[in-house]
Design a protein around this motif. Structure first.
Motif, PDB file in Angstrom:
ATOM      1  N   ASN A  18       1.016  -1.302   0.097  1.00 52.29           N
ATOM      2  CA  ASN A  18      -0.065   0.007  -0.137  1.00 52.29           C
ATOM      3  C   ASN A  18       1.108   1.245  -0.351  1.00 52.29           C
ATOM      4  OD1 ASN A  18      -1.394  -2.334   1.913  1.00 52.29           O
ATOM      5  ND2 ASN A  18      -2.600  -1.038   0.640  1.00 52.29           N
ATOM      6  N   LEU A  19       0.168   1.893  -0.197  1.00 50.56           N
ATOM      7  CA  LEU A  19       0.917   3.624  -0.584  1.00 50.56           C
ATOM      8  C   LEU A  19       0.466   4.619   0.722  1.00 50.56           C
ATOM      9  CD1 LEU A  19       1.621   4.117  -4.077  1.00 50.56           C
ATOM     10  CD2 LEU A  19       3.597   3.482  -2.507  1.00 50.56           C
ATOM     11  N   ALA A  20       1.650   5.547   0.700  1.00 50.20           N
ATOM     12  CA  ALA A  20       0.626   6.818   2.021  1.00 50.20           C
ATOM     13  C   ALA A  20       1.935   8.329   0.935  1.00 50.20           C
ATOM     14  CB  ALA A  20       1.243   6.603   3.062  1.00 50.20           C
ATOM     15  N   PHE A  21       1.254   9.249   1.367  1.00 47.39           N
ATOM     16  CA  PHE A  21       2.829  10.350   0.433  1.00 47.39           C
ATOM     17  C   PHE A  21       2.193  11.540   1.568  1.00 47.39           C
ATOM     18  CE2 PHE A  21       1.001   7.833  -3.696  1.00 47.39           C
ATOM     19  CZ  PHE A  21       1.945   7.986  -4.138  1.00 47.39           C
ATOM     20  N   PHE A  22       3.401  11.793   1.457  1.00 47.17           N
ATOM     21  CA  PHE A  22       2.951  13.214   2.999  1.00 47.17           C
ATOM     22  C   PHE A  22       3.115  14.561   2.035  1.00 47.17           C
ATOM     23  CE2 PHE A  22       5.640  16.317   5.496  1.00 47.17           C
ATOM     24  CZ  PHE A  22       4.955  16.347   6.496  1.00 47.17           C
ATOM     25  N   TRP A  27       0.311  12.324   6.639  1.00 49.69           N
ATOM     26  CA  TRP A  27      -0.062  11.298   5.407  1.00 49.69           C
ATOM     27  C   TRP A  27      -1.334  11.150   5.569  1.00 49.69           C
ATOM     28  CZ3 TRP A  27       4.441   8.892   3.269  1.00 49.69           C
ATOM     29  CH2 TRP A  27       5.842  10.078   4.415  1.00 49.69           C
ATOM     30  N   ILE A  28      -1.647  10.853   3.713  1.00 48.54           N
ATOM     31  CA  ILE A  28      -2.185  10.285   3.323  1.00 48.54           C
ATOM     32  C   ILE A  28      -2.074   9.118   2.126  1.00 48.54           C
ATOM     33  CG2 ILE A  28      -3.893  13.017   2.701  1.00 48.54           C
ATOM     34  CD1 ILE A  28      -2.910  12.325   0.271  1.00 48.54           C
ATOM     35  N   THR A  29      -3.016   7.884   2.297  1.00 48.06           N
ATOM     36  CA  THR A  29      -3.476   7.435   1.753  1.00 48.06           C
ATOM     37  C   THR A  29      -4.579   6.639   0.715  1.00 48.06           C
ATOM     38  OG1 THR A  29      -2.780   4.998   1.973  1.00 48.06           O
ATOM     39  CG2 THR A  29      -4.538   5.860   3.063  1.00 48.06           C
ATOM     40  N   PRO A  30      -4.463   6.292  -0.543  1.00 48.63           N
ATOM     41  CA  PRO A  30      -5.258   6.336  -1.810  1.00 48.63           C
ATOM     42  C   PRO A  30      -6.298   5.612  -0.648  1.00 48.63           C
ATOM     43  CG  PRO A  30      -3.431   5.574  -2.782  1.00 48.63           C
ATOM     44  CD  PRO A  30      -3.449   6.000  -1.229  1.00 48.63           C
ATOM     45  N   LYS A  64       7.247  13.608   0.653  1.00 52.78           N
ATOM     46  CA  LYS A  64       7.949  12.300   0.785  1.00 52.78           C
ATOM     47  C   LYS A  64       6.735  10.774   0.442  1.00 52.78           C
ATOM     48  CE  LYS A  64      10.133  13.597   5.060  1.00 52.78           C
ATOM     49  NZ  LYS A  64       9.945  13.379   6.401  1.00 52.78           N
ATOM     50  N   MET A  65       7.090   9.705  -0.211  1.00 53.61           N
ATOM     51  CA  MET A  65       5.995   8.713   0.038  1.00 53.61           C
ATOM     52  C   MET A  65       6.867   7.655   1.019  1.00 53.61           C
ATOM     53  SD  MET A  65       5.849   6.266  -3.941  1.00 53.61           S
ATOM     54  CE  MET A  65       6.865   5.261  -3.737  1.00 53.61           C
ATOM     55  N   ALA A  66       5.247   6.816   0.686  1.00 54.16           N
ATOM     56  CA  ALA A  66       5.638   6.094   2.015  1.00 54.16           C
ATOM     57  C   ALA A  66       5.080   4.562   1.729  1.00 54.16           C
ATOM     58  CB  ALA A  66       5.492   6.061   3.212  1.00 54.16           C
ATOM     59  N   LEU A  72       7.445  -4.912   5.686  1.00 50.39           N
ATOM     60  CA  LEU A  72       7.828  -2.870   5.252  1.00 50.39           C
ATOM     61  C   LEU A  72       8.016  -2.562   6.287  1.00 50.39           C
ATOM     62  CD1 LEU A  72       7.767  -2.239   1.685  1.00 50.39           C
ATOM     63  CD2 LEU A  72       9.793  -2.713   2.697  1.00 50.39           C
ATOM     64  N   GLY A  73       6.326  -2.703   6.787  1.00 59.12           N
ATOM     65  CA  GLY A  73       6.111  -1.488   8.022  1.00 59.12           C
ATOM     66  C   GLY A  73       5.972  -0.522   7.180  1.00 59.12           C
ATOM     67  N   PHE A  74       6.263   0.352   8.190  1.00 64.51           N
ATOM     68  CA  PHE A  74       5.397   2.026   7.471  1.00 64.51           C
ATOM     69  C   PHE A  74       7.372   2.407   7.064  1.00 64.51           C
ATOM     70  CE2 PHE A  74       5.307   6.806   6.883  1.00 64.51           C
ATOM     71  CZ  PHE A  74       4.223   7.045   6.330  1.00 64.51           C
ATOM     72  N   LYS A  75       7.632   1.836   6.297  1.00 62.73           N
ATOM     73  CA  LYS A  75       8.835   2.653   5.062  1.00 62.73           C
ATOM     74  C   LYS A  75       8.796   4.077   3.702  1.00 62.73           C
ATOM     75  CE  LYS A  75      12.913   1.029   2.062  1.00 62.73           C
ATOM     76  NZ  LYS A  75      13.988   0.593   2.965  1.00 62.73           N
ATOM     77  N   GLU A  76       9.777   4.583   4.799  1.00 64.11           N
ATOM     78  CA  GLU A  76       9.138   6.088   4.058  1.00 64.11           C
ATOM     79  C   GLU A  76      10.474   6.292   2.656  1.00 64.11           C
ATOM     80  OE1 GLU A  76       9.735   9.587   6.800  1.00 64.11           O
ATOM     81  OE2 GLU A  76       8.823   8.955   7.990  1.00 64.11           O
TER      82      GLU A  76
END
Length: 84
Positions: A18-22, A27-30, A64-66, A72-76
């Motif tokens: 999954n993704l998150a963006f800063f 941080w937001i995720t789709p 940034k992206m994670a 992986l957990g939350f990998k920035e």
């Protein structure tokens, strides 16, 4: 290399996470990932990320992206390239 998946012009996930963006402040995720991951859900429930629609053109503005998954957990990732 990781590939970001897109459906109806909206970012969904990558092939392995999954993704998150800063945005610079949060941080937001789709909002509509193809797979709702357990780690992503945990971060949502803790209020560490929030759901929003993310359009392809939004990628240019994130700081940034994670990548998010159970391993992986939350990998920035601070540096990423957008290739069309």
């Amino acid at each position: 290399m990781n590939i970001i998946l897109v459906k109806n012009s909206l970012i969904t996930d990558t092939t392995i996470s999954n993704l998150a963006f800063f945005t610079g402040s949060e941080w937001i995720t789709p909002k509509y990932p193809l797979l709702k991951g357990t780690k992503r859900q945990e971060l949502l429930e803790k209020g560490l990320i929030k759901k929003e629609n993310i359009h392809i053109y939004d990628l240019l503005y994130f700081k940034k992206m994670a990548m998010i998954n159970a391993i992986l957990g939350f990998k920035e990732i601070e540096e990423f390239d957008i290739i069309r």
